[in-house]
Scaffold this motif. Structure first.
Motif, mmCIF file in Angstrom:
data_model
loop_
_atom_site.group_PDB
_atom_site.id
_atom_site.type_symbol
_atom_site.label_atom_id
_atom_site.label_comp_id
_atom_site.label_asym_id
_atom_site.label_seq_id
_atom_site.Cartn_x
_atom_site.Cartn_y
_atom_site.Cartn_z
ATOM 1 N N PRO A 84 73.491 -67.122 20.718
ATOM 2 C CA PRO A 84 72.281 -66.333 20.481
ATOM 3 C C PRO A 84 71.059 -67.190 20.145
ATOM 4 O O PRO A 84 69.939 -66.867 20.541
ATOM 5 C CB PRO A 84 72.645 -65.407 19.321
ATOM 6 C CG PRO A 84 74.040 -65.685 18.940
ATOM 7 C CD PRO A 84 74.590 -66.741 19.833
ATOM 8 N N ALA A 85 71.269 -68.303 19.440
ATOM 9 C CA ALA A 85 70.148 -69.182 19.104
ATOM 10 C C ALA A 85 69.585 -69.844 20.366
ATOM 11 O O ALA A 85 68.368 -69.930 20.537
ATOM 12 C CB ALA A 85 70.595 -70.242 18.107
ATOM 13 N N LEU A 86 70.469 -70.289 21.256
ATOM 14 C CA LEU A 86 70.018 -70.861 22.529
ATOM 15 C C LEU A 86 69.280 -69.818 23.361
ATOM 16 O O LEU A 86 68.233 -70.105 23.939
ATOM 17 C CB LEU A 86 71.210 -71.398 23.327
ATOM 18 C CG LEU A 86 71.650 -72.810 23.029
ATOM 19 C CD1 LEU A 86 72.989 -73.100 23.702
ATOM 20 C CD2 LEU A 86 70.610 -73.808 23.490
ATOM 21 N N LYS A 87 69.820 -68.628 23.409
ATOM 22 C CA LYS A 87 69.207 -67.548 24.182
ATOM 23 C C LYS A 87 67.776 -67.289 23.705
ATOM 24 O O LYS A 87 66.860 -67.120 24.506
ATOM 25 C CB LYS A 87 70.054 -66.285 24.069
ATOM 26 C CG LYS A 87 69.697 -65.204 25.031
ATOM 27 C CD LYS A 87 70.711 -64.076 24.963
ATOM 28 C CE LYS A 87 70.475 -63.070 26.067
ATOM 29 N NZ LYS A 87 71.496 -62.036 26.094
ATOM 30 N N ALA A 88 67.579 -67.290 22.396
ATOM 31 C CA ALA A 88 66.245 -67.075 21.835
ATOM 32 C C ALA A 88 65.305 -68.230 22.167
ATOM 33 O O ALA A 88 64.117 -68.018 22.428
ATOM 34 C CB ALA A 88 66.344 -66.894 20.323
#
Length: 81
Positions: free
Chosen positions: A30-34
């Motif tokens: 999720p952090a990469l996606k953001a």
């Protein structure tokens, strides 16, 4: 075009860092996606401790593949050169 290089570091004790921010493996995707929102051709440099397993590496590479992030494995120069 908006380009930004991301860095992912994984230490020998399996601590994950995205751009120097420590995360759990479950929080990495999720952090990469953001971070890639609005980026063109996102690229991440992966620094991986050599004592970790191939399975550990594949787990991170799979996250990159799922998010369509180009993953580049950083290596250290050989001491024998």
């Amino acid at each position: 075009m908006n380009k930004q290089q991301l860095t992912i570091d994984v230490t020998k004790d399996q601590k994950y860092y995205l751009n120097n921010q420590q995360l759990d493996l479950d929080a990495l995707e999720p952090a990469l996606k953001a971070k890639i929102v609005g980026l063109t051709d996102p690229t991440a440099v992966l620094r991986f401790d050599k004592s970790l397993t191939i399975e550990d590496l594949v787990n991170v590479l799979q996250i990159g593949a799922d998010l369509k992030i180009k993953m580049v494995l950083a290596t250290q120069p050989s001491a024998n050169k």
